[in-house]
Design a protein around this motif. Structure first.
Motif, PDB file in Angstrom:
ATOM      1  N   ILE A   1     -52.329  31.573 -60.043  1.00 50.07           N
ATOM      2  CA  ILE A   1     -51.311  30.560 -60.329  1.00 50.07           C
ATOM      3  C   ILE A   1     -50.039  31.230 -60.839  1.00 50.07           C
ATOM      4  CG2 ILE A   1     -50.730  28.611 -61.834  1.00 50.07           C
ATOM      5  CD1 ILE A   1     -53.765  27.854 -61.648  1.00 50.07           C
ATOM      6  N   ILE A   2     -50.192  32.180 -61.752  1.00 47.95           N
ATOM      7  CA  ILE A   2     -49.033  32.887 -62.295  1.00 47.95           C
ATOM      8  C   ILE A   2     -48.406  33.781 -61.221  1.00 47.95           C
ATOM      9  CG2 ILE A   2     -48.248  34.504 -64.071  1.00 47.95           C
ATOM     10  CD1 ILE A   2     -49.037  31.666 -65.065  1.00 47.95           C
ATOM     11  N   LEU A   3     -49.239  34.413 -60.380  1.00 44.95           N
ATOM     12  CA  LEU A   3     -48.714  35.233 -59.291  1.00 44.95           C
ATOM     13  C   LEU A   3     -47.860  34.396 -58.340  1.00 44.95           C
ATOM     14  CD1 LEU A   3     -48.610  37.973 -57.841  1.00 44.95           C
ATOM     15  CD2 LEU A   3     -50.700  37.300 -56.647  1.00 44.95           C
ATOM     16  N   LEU A   4     -48.334  33.204 -58.027  1.00 43.71           N
ATOM     17  CA  LEU A   4     -47.542  32.301 -57.178  1.00 43.71           C
ATOM     18  C   LEU A   4     -46.223  31.949 -57.840  1.00 43.71           C
ATOM     19  CD1 LEU A   4     -50.404  30.028 -55.827  1.00 43.71           C
ATOM     20  CD2 LEU A   4     -49.030  31.654 -54.499  1.00 43.71           C
ATOM     21  N   LYS A   5     -46.234  31.781 -59.149  1.00 46.54           N
ATOM     22  CA  LYS A   5     -44.997  31.516 -59.886  1.00 46.54           C
ATOM     23  C   LYS A   5     -44.058  32.721 -59.796  1.00 46.54           C
ATOM     24  CE  LYS A   5     -43.370  30.755 -64.586  1.00 46.54           C
ATOM     25  NZ  LYS A   5     -43.774  30.737 -65.993  1.00 46.54           N
ATOM     26  N   ILE A   6     -44.615  33.932 -59.925  1.00 45.48           N
ATOM     27  CA  ILE A   6     -43.814  35.155 -59.870  1.00 45.48           C
ATOM     28  C   ILE A   6     -43.128  35.301 -58.512  1.00 45.48           C
ATOM     29  CG2 ILE A   6     -43.970  37.688 -59.830  1.00 45.48           C
ATOM     30  CD1 ILE A   6     -46.136  37.422 -62.034  1.00 45.48           C
ATOM     31  N   VAL A   7     -43.838  34.961 -57.439  1.00 46.66           N
ATOM     32  CA  VAL A   7     -43.277  35.130 -56.087  1.00 46.66           C
ATOM     33  C   VAL A   7     -42.630  33.850 -55.557  1.00 46.66           C
ATOM     34  CG1 VAL A   7     -44.848  37.010 -55.529  1.00 46.66           C
ATOM     35  CG2 VAL A   7     -45.469  34.688 -54.889  1.00 46.66           C
ATOM     36  N   ASN A   8     -42.477  32.856 -56.408  1.00 43.08           N
ATOM     37  CA  ASN A   8     -41.810  31.600 -56.070  1.00 43.08           C
ATOM     38  C   ASN A   8     -42.458  30.867 -54.897  1.00 43.08           C
ATOM     39  OD1 ASN A   8     -39.813  31.758 -58.096  1.00 43.08           O
ATOM     40  ND2 ASN A   8     -38.669  33.205 -56.852  1.00 43.08           N
ATOM     41  N   LYS A   9     -43.762  30.746 -54.956  1.00 43.03           N
ATOM     42  CA  LYS A   9     -44.520  29.967 -53.977  1.00 43.03           C
ATOM     43  C   LYS A   9     -45.152  28.787 -54.699  1.00 43.03           C
ATOM     44  CE  LYS A   9     -43.808  32.947 -50.667  1.00 43.03           C
ATOM     45  NZ  LYS A   9     -42.683  32.732 -49.814  1.00 43.03           N
ATOM     46  N   PRO A  10     -45.417  27.686 -54.000  1.00 44.42           N
ATOM     47  CA  PRO A  10     -45.993  26.508 -54.659  1.00 44.42           C
ATOM     48  C   PRO A  10     -47.423  26.761 -55.143  1.00 44.42           C
ATOM     49  CG  PRO A  10     -45.733  26.132 -52.288  1.00 44.42           C
ATOM     50  CD  PRO A  10     -45.129  27.456 -52.583  1.00 44.42           C
ATOM     51  N   VAL A  11     -47.761  26.128 -56.249  1.00 43.66           N
ATOM     52  CA  VAL A  11     -49.077  26.298 -56.871  1.00 43.66           C
ATOM     53  C   VAL A  11     -50.193  25.804 -55.959  1.00 43.66           C
ATOM     54  CG1 VAL A  11     -50.505  25.659 -58.848  1.00 43.66           C
ATOM     55  CG2 VAL A  11     -48.094  26.157 -59.176  1.00 43.66           C
ATOM     56  N   TRP A  12     -49.925  24.824 -55.110  1.00 43.48           N
ATOM     57  CA  TRP A  12     -50.980  24.292 -54.248  1.00 43.48           C
ATOM     58  C   TRP A  12     -51.465  25.330 -53.245  1.00 43.48           C
ATOM     59  CZ3 TRP A  12     -50.129  24.137 -49.042  1.00 43.48           C
ATOM     60  CH2 TRP A  12     -48.822  24.116 -48.597  1.00 43.48           C
ATOM     61  N   TRP A  13     -50.799  26.473 -53.109  1.00 46.20           N
ATOM     62  CA  TRP A  13     -51.272  27.542 -52.236  1.00 46.20           C
ATOM     63  C   TRP A  13     -52.612  28.112 -52.703  1.00 46.20           C
ATOM     64  CZ3 TRP A  13     -47.496  31.393 -49.590  1.00 46.20           C
ATOM     65  CH2 TRP A  13     -46.613  30.687 -48.767  1.00 46.20           C
TER      66      TRP A  13
END
Length: 106
Positions: free
Chosen positions: A38-50
């Motif tokens: 979840i935090i990695l997705l935040k770091i790379v600016n991708k949606p959490v639902w991924w």
């Protein structure tokens, strides 16, 4: 053999800690399963639902390539480095963590 395995695990934990710290997050967030994604997705600016896409077989392979390429670009590295993060993580993850790469917000 167990010592080698333990060293690899400790190396990945230390690398994750440093990568997350470089990205402005607390290092411990990189160690907690699922939450680290979840935090990695935040770091790379991708949606959490991924995170759901990561649970789908075969789709997860493509998503991990996309996420790792985005992670490499977030640290000023190229697409080849991102592919290396997926295919040779024991080399590229420590390089990203302990190298001169700096986080660049996308």
């Amino acid at each position: 053999m167990e010592i080698l395995f333990l060293l690899i695990i400790v190396g990945f934990i230390a690398s994750a800690w440093v990568i997350y710290t470089k990205a402005g997050e607390d290092g411990w967030k990189g160690v907690i399963p699922v939450y680290n994604l979840i935090i990695l997705l935040k770091i790379v600016n991708k949606p959490v639902w991924w995170v759901i896409l990561i649970l789908i077989p075969l789709v997860n392979i493509a998503i991990m390539f996309i996420i790792n390429i985005a992670l490499a670009k977030s640290f000023g590295k190229g697409t080849g480095f991102g592919i290396g993060l997926v295919l040779l993580p024991f080399i590229f993850v420590p390089l990203l963590a302990f190298g001169d790469a700096e986080y660049i917000s996308n």
